[in-house]
Design a protein around this motif. Structure first.
Motif, mmCIF file in Angstrom:
data_model
loop_
_atom_site.group_PDB
_atom_site.id
_atom_site.type_symbol
_atom_site.label_atom_id
_atom_site.label_comp_id
_atom_site.label_asym_id
_atom_site.label_seq_id
_atom_site.Cartn_x
_atom_site.Cartn_y
_atom_site.Cartn_z
ATOM 1 N N LEU A 149 16.602 30.356 26.892
ATOM 2 C CA LEU A 149 18.030 30.319 26.578
ATOM 3 C C LEU A 149 18.634 31.717 26.689
ATOM 4 O O LEU A 149 19.716 31.895 27.257
ATOM 5 N N LEU A 150 17.938 32.709 26.168
ATOM 6 C CA LEU A 150 18.433 34.083 26.269
ATOM 7 C C LEU A 150 18.573 34.509 27.728
ATOM 8 O O LEU A 150 19.556 35.162 28.097
ATOM 9 N N GLU A 151 17.619 34.134 28.554
ATOM 10 C CA GLU A 151 17.733 34.493 29.966
ATOM 11 C C GLU A 151 18.922 33.786 30.614
ATOM 12 O O GLU A 151 19.658 34.397 31.412
ATOM 13 N N GLN A 152 19.130 32.528 30.286
ATOM 14 C CA GLN A 152 20.284 31.823 30.845
ATOM 15 C C GLN A 152 21.596 32.492 30.448
ATOM 16 O O GLN A 152 22.507 32.638 31.269
ATOM 17 N N LEU A 153 21.683 32.889 29.180
ATOM 18 C CA LEU A 153 22.906 33.547 28.715
ATOM 19 C C LEU A 153 23.095 34.903 29.392
ATOM 20 O O LEU A 153 24.226 35.302 29.687
ATOM 21 N N CYS A 154 21.992 35.599 29.638
ATOM 22 C CA CYS A 154 22.084 36.876 30.365
ATOM 23 C C CYS A 154 22.576 36.655 31.789
ATOM 24 O O CYS A 154 23.400 37.428 32.300
ATOM 25 N N GLN A 164 13.974 40.474 32.326
ATOM 26 C CA GLN A 164 13.447 41.556 31.502
ATOM 27 C C GLN A 164 14.312 41.778 30.266
ATOM 28 O O GLN A 164 13.792 42.042 29.170
ATOM 29 N N THR A 165 15.625 41.676 30.435
ATOM 30 C CA THR A 165 16.510 41.845 29.290
ATOM 31 C C THR A 165 16.259 40.751 28.257
ATOM 32 O O THR A 165 16.255 41.018 27.045
ATOM 33 N N ALA A 166 16.031 39.529 28.721
ATOM 34 C CA ALA A 166 15.741 38.431 27.796
ATOM 35 C C ALA A 166 14.454 38.692 27.025
ATOM 36 O O ALA A 166 14.359 38.382 25.833
ATOM 37 N N ASP A 167 13.455 39.252 27.696
ATOM 38 C CA ASP A 167 12.205 39.600 27.002
ATOM 39 C C ASP A 167 12.485 40.589 25.871
ATOM 40 O O ASP A 167 11.976 40.448 24.747
#
Length: 203
Positions: A149-154, A164-167
């Motif tokens: 979900l964090l990667e999708q939002l990024c 990488q930002t989601a990680d």
């Protein structure tokens, strides 16, 4: 009513819950309270059955095993959390980093009423040595869903290197969860949000 935008944001991940009988619901409610407060290994089926006002036979007839009951407990809590998160995220405009940062705010509010003993998935995983165990596998599934979900939002916010930002964001988020449960310092999600905002600004 769920909007198209909300459907797009949430990663596709099956978390459909079965419809339980009244007896099974009593078992699951009792087990959920006991598992969260005392730990999965510490609570026996006799204790759960007594708290639910059913026989052990009813417990096994409905869930098959204590392990399966523990997985049902984790999935039920996760479903409640996802519904809350979806409803709260729907209030935040799409396409910007504020929607990413909102997850920290939402989690902080959720934790006040629901997570005084920390994250149930983290607690359950800590009790299980084998990552292939169904309890551990369920906890890991839930964490991977949130990371996705964090990667999708990024990606939605056009953040550079969204994976990488989601990680990195996941590390900040999980740190907030653990710190909330430990009580190491006040308002860990606010601290995590500030760090996440600096990370996003730098990217």
């Amino acid at each position: 009513m769920m909007t198209e935008d909300r459907r797009e944001v949430m990663p596709r991940d099956t978390n459909e819950l079965p419809k339980y009988t009244k007896g099974a619901e009593r078992v699951l409610r009792a087990a959920s309270e006991l598992f969260y407060r005392e730990g999965i290994h510490a609570v026996g089926v006799d204790t759960i059955a007594a708290a639910a006002g059913v026989t052990k036979k009813t417990l096994y007839d409905q869930f098959g095993s204590k392990e399966a009951l523990a997985v049902a407990y984790l999935r039920r809590r996760d479903a409640r959390w996802r519904e809350y998160l979806e409803n709260e995220l729907a209030q935040v405009p799409a396409g910007g980093t504020e929607r990413i940062l909102a997850i920290f705010d939402i989690s902080g509010r959720w934790a006040i009423d629901n997570s005084d003993k920390g994250c149930c998935a983290i607690n359950a995983r800590a009790e299980t040595d084998d990552p292939e165990n169904p309890i551990a596998a369920e906890a890991i599934r839930q964490k991977k869903w949130l990371r996705d979900l964090l990667e999708q939002l990024c990606r939605e916010a056009s953040v550079a290197d969204p994976a990488q930002t989601a990680d990195s964001l996941m590390l900040l988020y999980e740190g907030g969860l653990v710190t909330m449960g430990m009580g190491t310092f006040p308002q860990p999600f606010a601290v995590g949000r500030d760090a996440a905002a600096r990370l996003l600004a730098a990217s």
